[in-house]
Write an enzyme that holds these catalytic residues in place. Structure first.
Site, PDB file in Angstrom:
ATOM      1  N   ASN A 102     -10.120   4.278   0.965  1.00 46.34           N
ATOM      2  CA  ASN A 102      -8.915   4.735   0.286  1.00 46.34           C
ATOM      3  C   ASN A 102      -8.033   5.523   1.251  1.00 46.34           C
ATOM      4  O   ASN A 102      -8.513   6.141   2.190  1.00 46.34           O
ATOM      5  CB  ASN A 102      -9.282   5.617  -0.918  1.00 46.34           C
ATOM      6  N   HIS A 119      -9.364   3.388   6.593  1.00 45.27           N
ATOM      7  CA  HIS A 119      -8.140   2.582   6.498  1.00 45.27           C
ATOM      8  C   HIS A 119      -6.878   3.413   6.632  1.00 45.27           C
ATOM      9  O   HIS A 119      -5.785   2.960   6.293  1.00 45.27           O
ATOM     10  CB  HIS A 119      -8.125   1.788   5.187  1.00 45.27           C
ATOM     11  N   CYS A 147      12.287   7.181  13.348  1.00 46.97           N
ATOM     12  CA  CYS A 147      11.658   8.236  14.151  1.00 46.97           C
ATOM     13  C   CYS A 147      12.722   9.211  14.666  1.00 46.97           C
ATOM     14  O   CYS A 147      13.754   8.777  15.195  1.00 46.97           O
ATOM     15  CB  CYS A 147      10.934   7.567  15.330  1.00 46.97           C
ATOM     16  N   SER A 189     -15.201  -3.331  -4.300  1.00 49.75           N
ATOM     17  CA  SER A 189     -15.564  -4.729  -4.592  1.00 49.75           C
ATOM     18  C   SER A 189     -16.298  -5.346  -3.417  1.00 49.75           C
ATOM     19  O   SER A 189     -16.735  -6.487  -3.479  1.00 49.75           O
ATOM     20  CB  SER A 189     -14.295  -5.537  -4.893  1.00 49.75           C
ATOM     21  N   GLU A 215     -18.536  -3.308 -11.825  1.00 50.68           N
ATOM     22  CA  GLU A 215     -19.040  -4.701 -11.879  1.00 50.68           C
ATOM     23  C   GLU A 215     -19.955  -4.926 -10.675  1.00 50.68           C
ATOM     24  O   GLU A 215     -19.922  -4.164  -9.705  1.00 50.68           O
ATOM     25  CB  GLU A 215     -17.844  -5.668 -11.797  1.00 50.68           C
TER      26      GLU A 215
HETATM   27  C1  BV8 Z   1     -10.119  -6.380  10.729  1.00 51.21           C
HETATM   28  C2  BV8 Z   1      -5.133  -0.019   3.713  1.00 51.21           C
HETATM   29  C3  BV8 Z   1     -10.402  -7.249  12.903  1.00 51.21           C
HETATM   30  C4  BV8 Z   1      -3.775  -0.353   3.331  1.00 51.21           C
HETATM   31  C5  BV8 Z   1      -6.632  -1.918   3.400  1.00 51.21           C
HETATM   32  C6  BV8 Z   1      -8.707 -13.808   7.412  1.00 51.21           C
HETATM   33  C7  BV8 Z   1      -7.529 -13.453   8.077  1.00 51.21           C
HETATM   34  C8  BV8 Z   1      -7.328 -12.175   8.573  1.00 51.21           C
HETATM   35  C9  BV8 Z   1      -8.312 -11.216   8.386  1.00 51.21           C
HETATM   36  C10 BV8 Z   1      -9.470 -11.589   7.718  1.00 51.21           C
HETATM   37  C11 BV8 Z   1      -9.683 -12.861   7.240  1.00 51.21           C
HETATM   38  N1  BV8 Z   1     -10.913 -12.894   6.629  1.00 51.21           N
HETATM   39  C12 BV8 Z   1     -11.474 -11.691   6.705  1.00 51.21           C
HETATM   40  C13 BV8 Z   1     -10.615 -10.899   7.370  1.00 51.21           C
HETATM   41  C14 BV8 Z   1     -10.824  -9.530   7.684  1.00 51.21           C
HETATM   42  C15 BV8 Z   1     -10.072  -8.699   6.647  1.00 51.21           C
HETATM   43  C16 BV8 Z   1     -10.783  -8.854   5.314  1.00 51.21           C
HETATM   44  O1  BV8 Z   1     -11.862  -8.321   5.137  1.00 51.21           O
HETATM   45  N2  BV8 Z   1     -10.159  -9.583   4.364  1.00 51.21           N
HETATM   46  C17 BV8 Z   1     -10.816  -9.778   3.085  1.00 51.21           C
HETATM   47  C18 BV8 Z   1      -9.826  -9.502   1.949  1.00 51.21           C
HETATM   48  C19 BV8 Z   1     -11.359 -11.211   3.047  1.00 51.21           C
HETATM   49  N3  BV8 Z   1     -10.202  -7.351   7.146  1.00 51.21           N
HETATM   50  C20 BV8 Z   1      -9.259  -6.886   7.963  1.00 51.21           C
HETATM   51  O2  BV8 Z   1      -8.223  -7.473   8.246  1.00 51.21           O
HETATM   52  C21 BV8 Z   1      -9.567  -5.538   8.557  1.00 51.21           C
HETATM   53  N4  BV8 Z   1      -9.377  -5.591   9.972  1.00 51.21           N
HETATM   54  O3  BV8 Z   1     -10.958  -7.124  10.296  1.00 51.21           O
HETATM   55  O4  BV8 Z   1      -9.805  -6.289  12.087  1.00 51.21           O
HETATM   56  C22 BV8 Z   1      -9.462  -8.417  12.885  1.00 51.21           C
HETATM   57  C23 BV8 Z   1      -8.334  -8.315  13.686  1.00 51.21           C
HETATM   58  C24 BV8 Z   1      -7.468  -9.410  13.719  1.00 51.21           C
HETATM   59  C25 BV8 Z   1      -7.710 -10.562  12.924  1.00 51.21           C
HETATM   60  C26 BV8 Z   1      -8.855 -10.604  12.074  1.00 51.21           C
HETATM   61  C27 BV8 Z   1      -9.720  -9.540  12.057  1.00 51.21           C
HETATM   62  C28 BV8 Z   1      -8.624  -4.500   7.999  1.00 51.21           C
HETATM   63  C29 BV8 Z   1      -9.004  -4.238   6.553  1.00 51.21           C
HETATM   64  C30 BV8 Z   1      -8.221  -3.040   6.035  1.00 51.21           C
HETATM   65  C31 BV8 Z   1      -7.066  -3.511   5.196  1.00 51.21           C
HETATM   66  N5  BV8 Z   1      -6.404  -2.351   4.592  1.00 51.21           N
HETATM   67  N6  BV8 Z   1      -6.030  -0.827   2.904  1.00 51.21           N
HETATM   68  C32 BV8 Z   1      -3.441   0.241   1.987  1.00 51.21           C
HETATM   69  O5  BV8 Z   1      -4.327   0.765   1.277  1.00 51.21           O
HETATM   70  O6  BV8 Z   1      -2.275   0.160   1.642  1.00 51.21           O
HETATM   71  S1  BV8 Z   1      -7.787  -2.712   2.461  1.00 51.21           S
HETATM   72  C33 BV8 Z   1      -7.629  -2.344   0.822  1.00 51.21           C
HETATM   73  O7  BV8 Z   1      -8.752  -2.993   0.196  1.00 51.21           O
HETATM   74  C34 BV8 Z   1      -7.810  -0.873   0.458  1.00 51.21           C
HETATM   75  O8  BV8 Z   1      -8.127  -0.043   1.555  1.00 51.21           O
HETATM   76  C35 BV8 Z   1      -9.007  -0.926  -0.465  1.00 51.21           C
HETATM   77  O9  BV8 Z   1      -9.666   0.262  -0.502  1.00 51.21           O
HETATM   78  C36 BV8 Z   1      -9.741  -2.009   0.187  1.00 51.21           C
HETATM   79  C37 BV8 Z   1     -10.937  -2.561  -0.439  1.00 51.21           C
HETATM   80  O10 BV8 Z   1     -10.674  -2.714  -1.777  1.00 51.21           O
HETATM   81  P1  BV8 Z   1     -11.571  -1.804  -2.745  1.00 51.21           P
HETATM   82  O11 BV8 Z   1     -11.430  -0.399  -2.307  1.00 51.21           O
HETATM   83  O12 BV8 Z   1     -12.929  -2.377  -2.828  1.00 51.21           O
HETATM   84  O13 BV8 Z   1     -10.771  -1.942  -4.081  1.00 51.21           O
HETATM   85  P2  BV8 Z   1     -10.843  -3.180  -5.088  1.00 51.21           P
HETATM   86  O14 BV8 Z   1      -9.651  -3.065  -5.973  1.00 51.21           O
HETATM   87  O15 BV8 Z   1     -11.080  -4.444  -4.325  1.00 51.21           O
HETATM   88  O16 BV8 Z   1     -12.172  -2.923  -5.929  1.00 51.21           O
HETATM   89  C38 BV8 Z   1     -12.269  -1.774  -6.729  1.00 51.21           C
HETATM   90  C39 BV8 Z   1     -13.672  -1.823  -7.333  1.00 51.21           C
HETATM   91  O17 BV8 Z   1     -13.833  -0.636  -8.117  1.00 51.21           O
HETATM   92  C40 BV8 Z   1     -13.866  -2.996  -8.270  1.00 51.21           C
HETATM   93  O18 BV8 Z   1     -15.110  -3.625  -7.956  1.00 51.21           O
HETATM   94  C41 BV8 Z   1     -13.892  -2.373  -9.665  1.00 51.21           C
HETATM   95  O19 BV8 Z   1     -14.826  -3.014 -10.513  1.00 51.21           O
HETATM   96  C42 BV8 Z   1     -14.376  -0.983  -9.373  1.00 51.21           C
HETATM   97  N7  BV8 Z   1     -13.886   0.041 -10.300  1.00 51.21           N
HETATM   98  C43 BV8 Z   1     -12.678   0.086 -10.927  1.00 51.21           C
HETATM   99  N8  BV8 Z   1     -12.626   1.224 -11.660  1.00 51.21           N
HETATM  100  C44 BV8 Z   1     -13.789   1.894 -11.479  1.00 51.21           C
HETATM  101  C45 BV8 Z   1     -14.601   1.147 -10.610  1.00 51.21           C
HETATM  102  N9  BV8 Z   1     -15.832   1.533 -10.243  1.00 51.21           N
HETATM  103  C46 BV8 Z   1     -16.278   2.707 -10.728  1.00 51.21           C
HETATM  104  N10 BV8 Z   1     -15.573   3.474 -11.569  1.00 51.21           N
HETATM  105  C47 BV8 Z   1     -14.328   3.112 -11.967  1.00 51.21           C
HETATM  106  N11 BV8 Z   1     -13.635   3.891 -12.806  1.00 51.21           N
HETATM  107 ZN    ZN Z   2       9.297   7.137  17.946  1.00 51.31          ZN
END
Ligand code: BV8
Ligand code: ZN
Length: 240
Positions: A102, A119, A147, A189, A215
């Protein structure tokens, strides 16, 4: 109280080295929408299409509208009982490392001091020209903040999809995951890498791993505990 919660509460009370990984779900009860799931979409945009460098290059004003909207929402949000329980955990067990996906800053606001913001931080901007990082607490920075030093466009100081995470932070996270006795993963997730792989690292290093989420996730398969429910209700039972 169900027996998993009782057993995990006991293990937590005994442990000296604890790791916690949180995702958007822990801030849901503070009123901040999660990324995925029904409340995740924003004005029919998928956040993941806005949290990329390409989106920013193509349409910086739209990306800033997205982040100004989230900054305004987060400015009104307060830590919930889930955040507060994790602050109590660190106070009770000093070797607690909290790593979060987060960017809302609510863990620090709740009182955790050892927080790895994998992140980034939505309250900071970074200059696309000179790289200067600044904390900016005004929620709405307008559609094209520049800037003061070099005049280039400012971006949110967060890690976008396709961008690499800070090597030092990631190294600390993997070191903590490899040496902890218990790892909790809460409100995520478990689809975003490399954050989602930290639980597997802890498991392979011999830690007890527990998932607290609404979930099941791809990581549920190897968890010692999967406790389904709201973080704000479960964590205060685990850390009274
Ligand atoms: C990287 C910041 C190396 C911004 C975020 C194909 C192409 C390009 C990249 C990729 C690719 N395939 C895979 C990748 C890598 C990619 C990735 O993992 N993609 C996924 C989607 C397949 N990762 C990256 O790109 C990372 N960098 O790998 O660098 C690289 C370099 C170049 C090329 C390739 C790789 C960077 C990842 C960081 C991205 N930035 N956020 C912003 O926030 O604005 S990610 C974003 O998702 C948030 O940070 C968030 O936190 C994060 C994960 O989501 P979750 O936190 O899990 O949230 P979500 O909504 O998904 O789930 C919430 C859960 O809570 C649910 O399960 C729900 O049931 C539960 N819930 C809800 N309410 C409650 C609860 N549980 C308990 N109590 C409740 N009340
Ligand atoms: Zn600058």
């Amino acid at each position: 109280m169900n027996e998993s919660i009782l057993a995990l509460r006991e293990e937590l009370a005994q442990a000296q080295r604890i790791c916690v990984m949180t995702g958007a779900g822990i801030s849901a009860e503070s009123g901040i929408p999660t990324f995925r799931g029904s409340s995740g979409l924003w004005r029919n945009h998928n956040p993941a299409e806005l949290a990329t460098r390409e989106a920013f290059t193509r349409n910086p004003a739209l990306v800033w509208e997205f982040y100004n909207w989230r900054r305004t929402l987060i400015a009104a949000a307060r830590p919930n009982p889930g955040h507060e329980a994790l602050a109590r955990l660190e106070a009770r067990t000093p070797q607690t490392t909290l790593m979060t996906q987060n960017v809302d800053g609510l863990h620090r606001l709740a009182g955790n001091t050892s927080v790895l913001q994998l992140h980034g931080n939505i309250w900071e901007t970074r200059c696309t020209g000179c790289g200067r990082v600044q904390e900016q607490r005004t929620p709405d920075l307008g559609s094209n903040p520049r800037c003061e030093k070099c005049g280039a466009a400012l971006r949110p100081n967060v890690v976008w999809f396709g961008e690499s995470l800070n090597e030092e932070l990631l190294g600390k996270a993997f070191a903590a995951a490899s040496t902890c006795e218990i790892m909790l993963t809460i409100g995520t997730s478990a689809v975003v890498q490399p954050a989602a792989s930290l639980a597997g690292t802890a498991k392979r290093a011999g830690a007890v791993v527990a998932e607290i989420n609404l979930e099941r996730t791809p990581n549920s398969l190897f968890m010692d505990y999967v406790i389904l429910g709201k973080a704000g209700e479960i964590l205060p039972q685990l850390v009274p």
